[in-house]
Design a protein around this motif. Structure first.
Motif, mmCIF file in Angstrom:
data_model
loop_
_atom_site.group_PDB
_atom_site.id
_atom_site.type_symbol
_atom_site.label_atom_id
_atom_site.label_comp_id
_atom_site.label_asym_id
_atom_site.label_seq_id
_atom_site.Cartn_x
_atom_site.Cartn_y
_atom_site.Cartn_z
ATOM 1 N N GLN A 1 69.805 49.560 65.731
ATOM 2 C CA GLN A 1 69.619 50.135 67.132
ATOM 3 C C GLN A 1 68.165 50.030 67.562
ATOM 4 O O GLN A 1 67.845 49.586 68.827
ATOM 5 N N VAL A 2 67.196 50.190 66.793
ATOM 6 C CA VAL A 2 65.863 50.243 66.954
ATOM 7 C C VAL A 2 65.318 48.891 66.199
ATOM 8 O O VAL A 2 65.670 49.195 64.822
ATOM 9 N N THR A 3 64.480 48.031 66.496
ATOM 10 C CA THR A 3 64.116 47.100 65.806
ATOM 11 C C THR A 3 62.628 47.258 65.348
ATOM 12 O O THR A 3 61.727 47.285 66.109
ATOM 13 N N TYR A 4 62.375 47.414 64.095
ATOM 14 C CA TYR A 4 61.340 47.720 63.395
ATOM 15 C C TYR A 4 60.303 46.389 63.434
ATOM 16 O O TYR A 4 61.088 45.341 63.153
ATOM 17 N N ALA A 5 59.051 46.485 63.267
ATOM 18 C CA ALA A 5 58.277 45.307 62.883
ATOM 19 C C ALA A 5 58.454 44.709 61.497
ATOM 20 O O ALA A 5 59.001 45.593 60.607
ATOM 21 N N PRO B 1 66.079 49.647 59.567
ATOM 22 C CA PRO B 1 66.089 50.675 60.558
ATOM 23 C C PRO B 1 67.822 51.325 60.607
ATOM 24 O O PRO B 1 68.364 50.864 61.547
ATOM 25 N N THR B 2 68.125 51.852 59.348
ATOM 26 C CA THR B 2 69.325 52.514 59.159
ATOM 27 C C THR B 2 69.174 53.823 60.111
ATOM 28 O O THR B 2 68.331 54.104 60.515
ATOM 29 N N VAL B 3 70.715 54.344 60.271
ATOM 30 C CA VAL B 3 70.654 55.452 61.148
ATOM 31 C C VAL B 3 69.727 56.813 60.465
ATOM 32 O O VAL B 3 69.109 57.423 61.043
ATOM 33 N N ASP B 4 69.977 56.780 59.093
ATOM 34 C CA ASP B 4 69.328 57.717 58.253
ATOM 35 C C ASP B 4 67.821 57.496 58.421
ATOM 36 O O ASP B 4 66.803 58.465 58.477
ATOM 37 N N GLN B 5 67.206 56.252 58.285
ATOM 38 C CA GLN B 5 65.803 56.060 58.347
ATOM 39 C C GLN B 5 65.340 56.333 59.687
ATOM 40 O O GLN B 5 64.380 56.869 59.997
ATOM 41 N N MET B 6 65.991 56.047 60.690
ATOM 42 C CA MET B 6 65.530 56.304 62.234
ATOM 43 C C MET B 6 65.230 57.935 62.302
ATOM 44 O O MET B 6 64.439 58.121 63.182
ATOM 45 N N ALA B 7 66.409 58.521 61.752
ATOM 46 C CA ALA B 7 66.406 59.955 61.971
ATOM 47 C C ALA B 7 65.320 60.465 61.140
ATOM 48 O O ALA B 7 64.759 61.344 61.696
ATOM 49 N N GLY C 1 58.498 56.517 64.090
ATOM 50 C CA GLY C 1 59.290 57.499 64.798
ATOM 51 C C GLY C 1 59.058 57.494 66.126
ATOM 52 O O GLY C 1 59.680 57.945 67.357
ATOM 53 N N MET C 2 57.705 57.239 66.667
ATOM 54 C CA MET C 2 57.249 57.211 67.961
ATOM 55 C C MET C 2 58.011 56.148 68.965
ATOM 56 O O MET C 2 58.487 56.266 69.928
ATOM 57 N N GLN C 3 58.524 55.083 67.979
ATOM 58 C CA GLN C 3 59.443 53.944 68.659
ATOM 59 C C GLN C 3 60.673 54.438 68.835
ATOM 60 O O GLN C 3 61.060 54.134 69.965
ATOM 61 N N VAL C 4 61.150 55.121 67.850
ATOM 62 C CA VAL C 4 62.648 55.738 67.990
ATOM 63 C C VAL C 4 62.544 56.702 69.202
ATOM 64 O O VAL C 4 63.462 56.673 69.977
ATOM 65 N N TYR C 5 61.481 57.525 69.413
ATOM 66 C CA TYR C 5 61.596 58.212 70.342
ATOM 67 C C TYR C 5 61.535 57.640 71.894
ATOM 68 O O TYR C 5 62.210 57.775 72.729
ATOM 69 N N LYS C 6 60.687 56.704 71.697
ATOM 70 C CA LYS C 6 60.400 55.960 73.012
ATOM 71 C C LYS C 6 61.548 54.975 73.677
ATOM 72 O O LYS C 6 62.156 55.063 74.632
ATOM 73 N N GLU C 7 62.382 54.558 72.455
ATOM 74 C CA GLU C 7 63.460 53.522 72.877
ATOM 75 C C GLU C 7 64.824 54.442 72.852
ATOM 76 O O GLU C 7 65.766 53.806 73.646
#
Length: 287
Positions: A216-220, A226-232, A69-75
């Protein structure tokens, strides 16, 4: 006398409640037919359940999810929203080490002072700094966002009703105006610069969809897709932490407290039984 006073007081409150009910019902009956239903009232949806690990009385943090979530916020989110109540060093609670915190902080530009001229200038962040706003002031923020000022997200999940679910639903709630809405309310439209979202109270939201595509965000490696639902869901969990970092500790502390109160209540009851056991009932005459 005391009994009479109690009866009168009870009667007064009963009559007051009856009057309030009758008056309220009369108002609804007399005016209800004058209130036209609106698109906002008919088609606004309540938040969906994000099913976060912190839900419920025994909830706990999922540290991996908080880092995602921090990664999604940052990017994604940091382009428009700040976290003015969260310091970079607070991220150590999410499992980041000192070097990682320094690297994250250095990736942000924060307000500072030019040591040579003494004038305001931007500099790389330090662990002691807080997440900055991407705009120097509210006027600049409004100018860049169709006259809407993006809110700071530090406390957003506390500031909105059902906050974590609201954030999750809002991020996944963009779409086209349903045909049913167009048929029932032909005059409703989404003005230029706004975006239709059924989880926003007015249905039209100035914020463009921040999460637009899967990946849209690349997870480790080893993390969920990283679907839209998962990122949200992940960023909603992260913002739950920023708003109340001691949430889990508070829940964990609550159970021993409740156990102690229950034990104290039972102990007090037994003490009361012991103390009053030998007292005679009124009217009882022993030998």
């Amino acid at each position: 006398m005391i009994r009479l006073f109690g009866i009168l007081a009870g009667l007064f409150f009963a009559l007051a409640s009856l009057w309030a009910f009758v008056f309220g019902a009369g108002t609804v009956i007399s005016q209800g037919h004058l209130v036209e239903p609106t698109a906002e009232h008919e088609f606004h949806l309540l938040p969906r359940d994000a099913n976060l690990p912190t839900d419920g009385a025994f909830g706990k943090w999922d540290v991996a999810q908080l880092q995602r979530g921090m990664q999604v916020y940052k990017e994604v989110c940091a382009a428009c929203h700040g976290l003015k109540y969260v310091a970079f060093r607070d991220l150590e609670a999410l499992g980041y080490n000192e070097a990682e915190v320094k690297a994250i902080a250095a990736g942000f530009q924060v307000p500072g002072v030019d040591p040579n001229t003494g004038e305001a200038a931007l500099r790389p962040g330090l662990p002691t700094d807080k997440f900055p706003s991407p705009y120097p002031n509210a006027i600049a923020a409004a100018a860049a966002n169709n006259n809407a000022i993006p809110p700071d997200l530090s406390l957003i999940t506390k500031a909105r009703h059902d906050g974590p679910n609201y954030v999750y639903s809002l991020l996944t709630g963009y779409g086209q105006i349903p045909g049913e809405l167009k048929r029932e309310f032909p005059a409703f439209s989404t003005p230029g610069g706004l975006h239709f979202n059924r989880y926003f109270p007015t249905l039209n939201l100035a914020m463009a969809p921040p999460l637009t595509a899967d990946g849209q965000v690349t997870y480790a490696e080893g993390q969920p897709k990283p679907t839209v639902d998962q990122m949200a869901r992940d960023v909603a969990a992260f913002l739950t932490w920023t708003a109340e970092p001691k949430l889990v500790e508070r829940k964990q502390t609550g159970w021993p407290v409740l156990g102690f109160l229950l034990f104290a209540t039972v102990l007090a009851f037994l003490a009361k039984k012991q103390i009053w056991a030998r007292l005679k009932r009124p009217g009882h005459h022993g030998a």
